[in-house]
Design an enzyme around this catalytic site. Structure first.
Site, PDB file in Angstrom:
ATOM      1  N   CYS A 153      52.133 -13.050   8.724  1.00 42.22           N
ATOM      2  CA  CYS A 153      52.403 -14.163   7.816  1.00 42.22           C
ATOM      3  C   CYS A 153      53.766 -14.767   8.099  1.00 42.22           C
ATOM      4  CB  CYS A 153      52.404 -13.683   6.356  1.00 42.22           C
ATOM      5  SG  CYS A 153      50.889 -12.856   5.822  1.00 42.22           S
ATOM      6  N   ARG A 211      46.128 -10.768  13.286  1.00 40.35           N
ATOM      7  CA  ARG A 211      45.519 -12.087  13.162  1.00 40.35           C
ATOM      8  C   ARG A 211      46.306 -12.917  12.141  1.00 40.35           C
ATOM      9  NH1 ARG A 211      42.213  -8.523  10.345  1.00 40.35           N
ATOM     10  NH2 ARG A 211      41.708  -9.106   8.185  1.00 40.35           N
ATOM     11  N   ASP A 254      83.856 -41.105  22.133  1.00 41.37           N
ATOM     12  CA  ASP A 254      83.086 -42.202  21.552  1.00 41.37           C
ATOM     13  C   ASP A 254      83.956 -43.005  20.592  1.00 41.37           C
ATOM     14  OD1 ASP A 254      80.128 -43.198  20.996  1.00 41.37           O
ATOM     15  OD2 ASP A 254      81.175 -43.083  19.082  1.00 41.37           O
TER      16      ASP A 254
END
Length: 496
Positions: A36, A65, A444
Site C-alpha cells: 500500500c 500485489r 540572472d
C-alpha cells in the site's frame, strides 16, 4: 540489498496516514500479501507484520500485489529521483519515459553509459528490482489507467501499455492486482477521469501531487511562455502539442486544488505512459513542497515570500531539445520577443498536426529541421542565429544528447563547450530538463533584482555563500526571487 529505510520513521508515517510520503516508499504487509501507499485508509497493520520498500516494483518482485483501495501505483512519484543525480535516479527517470519498452534494457544502458550487467546490479541493490521489473511495474500502471479510464478492448489495452502479448498482459495484471483485467475494469462504476462524458479518442486522467501547490506561479509561467500554434492558454486551461516516440499528441491541463485534470489526445496509445510522465515533469508534480518550504522559511529574508506562495514549483520540460533551442533563441531578449521568435519558428518549420486542435496547429520543429532551415526563418543578431543553428546541429547529429537520464555535470560541460552558450543557459537547462532542484541562476538580471529587494547580499560570491543555506532547494529559492521582482513590477505598473 535494497536502499535501507528506517522502519520506525516509516511506520510513524503509515500510522498517521501521512500523504506526504506517498510515492517515497510502499508498505508491504506480510499477513495479507498486499502493498500500500503510506496514506492508505485501511487499518494500520502491526509493526512486526510490515516491511518498507523503496518502489512498487520491489514489492511486486517480492511477490506482493497492489492494494486496490489506495492504488499505490497511482501515487505521486518520489522527489528523490530529482534530488539524486546518481545512476539509479537517472535510470528511473528514463524507465518512466518508456525507454525500456522502446529500446530494451540494452538501449537504457547505452543512454546511461553503463553495461547492462552493472545497471542491473545497481538498480537491484538500491531499488530492490532490476530495469525489467521496474518497466513491468510501469506497464502495469499504464494498463490499469487504460482499463479504468477508456473503453478500449482489452487486447488493444495490452499492446498500448507496452506488453508484447495479451497473455503476458493477463499474467502481469493478475500477478500485480490479483484479478483479471475484466474484473479490474468492472470495479469502477465509471472511468476514474474528471467525470466528464467520454469523447472518442480522448483520455482523461487525474494526476496527483503533494499539496500545497501554488497555481498562480505555474499558470503565469505557462501562459507567459506559450508559443502560438504549439501552445495555448485560455480560460485557465493550458494546452500544448507533444512530439512523442510513436506519434504526435495534444495535452490539455487544468490545475485543481488536489490534482491536475489532464486530457490527452494521442495518435498512438503506446505513448500514454510517456505523455503522462512528461506532463508530470513539466508541472513538477513529484515535488515535496513541505520539505522545500520548511527549508526556505528558515531564512528570514525568504520567509515572507514562502508564506505568501506556499508550494511554488520549478517548471520542467516535455522535451529537452525544445527547451535548449527556445532558451538559446531567447538569450538577451525580452520574454515577449522570445515568444514572437519562437512562434515564428513553429509556424515556419514545425510539422503540422494531422487535424488542428483548437488553437494548436503545429509541433515544435525537430532539431534536424532547425539545423537545415533555421537560417531561412531566424532573425536578429547573426551571432545568436549562428548559436541556434550550431546547437540544433549538435542535437541532430547526436553529439549532444538531452534527456532526463543525463548526468548533470557531464551535460553542463558539454553545453559550455558549445560557442555561444554560457553558464546561465547551461544551468537553466539543467534546472528544467533534468529537474535539478539545486540550481541558482545567480547572474540572472530579474533574480538579482529580487535579491536586492529582499536585502540579500548583492555580490556574486556573497550571494552564492548565502545561498548554501537554501541547498538542496536553490532552484525553488530562485523562483521566489523571480516572483518577488515580477510582483513588484506588476504593482508599480498598476500604480502608474
Amino acid at each position: 540489498m535494497t536502499t535501507a529505510l528506517d522502519h520506525d520513521s516509516c511506520y510513524r508515517a503509515v500510522a498517521s496516514r501521512d500523504a506526504r510520503f506517498d510515492g517515497c516508499f510502499v508498505t508491504a504487509v506480510r499477513t495479507t500479501g498486499i502493498y500500500c501507499r503510506p496514506s492508505c485508509p485501511a487499518i494500520t497493520p502491526r509493526p512486526g507484520n510490515v516491511s518498507f520498500l523503496p518502489t512498487a516494483a520491489a514489492a511486486q518482485h517480492a511477490g506482493y500485489r497492489a492494494c486496490r483501495r489506495c492504488l499505490p501505483d497511482a501515487a505521486p512519484g518520489s522527489p528523490e529521483w530529482d534530488l539524486r543525480g546518481d545512476l539509479a535516479a537517472r535510470a528511473v527517470r528514463l524507465i518512466a519515459d518508456g525507454v525500456v519498452e522502446r529500446s530494451g534494457v540494452a538501449g537504457l544502458a547505452a543512454d546511461l553509459g553503463y553495461s547492462e550487467r552493472q545497471l542491473n546490479r545497481v538498480l537491484t541493490e538500491q531499488l530492490g528490482a532490476g530495469p525489467l521489473a521496474l518497466a513491468r511495474a510501469h506497464r502495469a500502471h499504464t494498463a490499469r489507467l487504460l482499463l479504468q479510464t477508456t473503453a478500449l478492448p482489452v487486447a488493444d489495452v495490452a499492446f498500448a501499455a507496452g506488453f508484447a502479448s495479451v497473455r503476458q498482459f493477463n499474467d502481469t495484471v493478475r500477478e500485480v492486482f490479483a484479478v483479471t483485467p475484466s474484473v479490474l475494469r468492472a470495479e469502477v462504476a465509471r472511468p476514474r477521469g474528471d467525470g466528464a462524458p467520454p469523447v472518442a479518442g480522448v483520455i482523461r486522467l487525474r494526476l496527483p501531487f503533494r499539496v500545497p501547490m501554488d497555481a498562480g506561479w505555474t499558470e503565469w509561467f505557462l501562459a507567459g511562455h506559450a508559443l502560438g500554434g504549439a501552445e495555448s492558454w485560455c480560460d485557465g486551461e493550458y494546452a500544448r502539442t507533444l512530439a512523442l516516440p510513436h506519434g504526435s499528441g495534444v495535452a490539455r491541463v487544468r490545475l485543481e486544488p488536489t490534482h491536475v485534470a489532464l486530457q490527452l489526445r494521442l495518435a498512438d496509445l503506446r505513448d500514454l505512459g510517456a505523455a503522462v510522465t512528461r506532463v508530470r515533469r513539466l508541472l513538477d508534480l513529484d515535488a515535496d513542497p513541505v520539505a522545500v518550504d520548511a527549508a526556505l522559511t528558515a531564512d528570514p529574508a525568504l520567509a515572507p515570500s514562502v508564506a505568501a506562495t506556499p508550494g511554488i514549483r520549478v517548471l520542467g520540460s516535455v522535451d529537452g531539445a525544445e527547451v535548449l533551442l527556445r532558451t538559446v533563441l531567447g538569450q538577451q531578449v525580452s520574454l515577449a520577443a522570445a515568444r514572437t521568435a519562437g512562434t515564428r519558428l513553429v509556424a515556419a518549420l514545425g510539422p503540422p498536426l494531422a487535424a488542428p486542435d483548437g488553437a494548436l496547429t503545429h509541433l515544435f520543429p525537430a532539431a534536424e529541421v532547425v539545423a537545415q532551415r533555421g537560417h531561412e526563418v531566424l532573425t536578429g543578431p547573426a551571432r545568436r542565429v549562428a548559436t541556434v543553428i550550431r546547437v540544433a546541429t549538435a542535437l541532430a547529429d547526436g553529439s549532444l544528447a538531452l534527456h532526463p537520464g543525463r548526468d548533470g555535470t557531464e551535460l553542463r560541460a558539454e553545453l559550455l563547450a558549445l560557442p555561444g552558450i554560457g553558464p546561465w543557459t547551461a544551468d537553466y537547462v539543467l534546472m528544467r530538463v533534468l529537474g535539478d532542484p539545486d540550481v541558482l541562476l545567480g547572474t540572472d538580471l530579474v533574480l538579482r533584482q529580487g535579491v536586492a529587494r529582499l536585502g540579500l547580499p548583492r555580490g556574486a560570491r556573497e550571494l552564492a555563500a548565502h545561498a548554501t543555506r537554501w541547498s538542496p532547494w536553490r532552484s525553488y529559492a530562485g523562483m521566489h526571487l523571480w516572483k518577488t521582482e515580477l510582483d513588484a513590477r506588476a504593482r508599480t505598473k498598476e500604480t502608474t
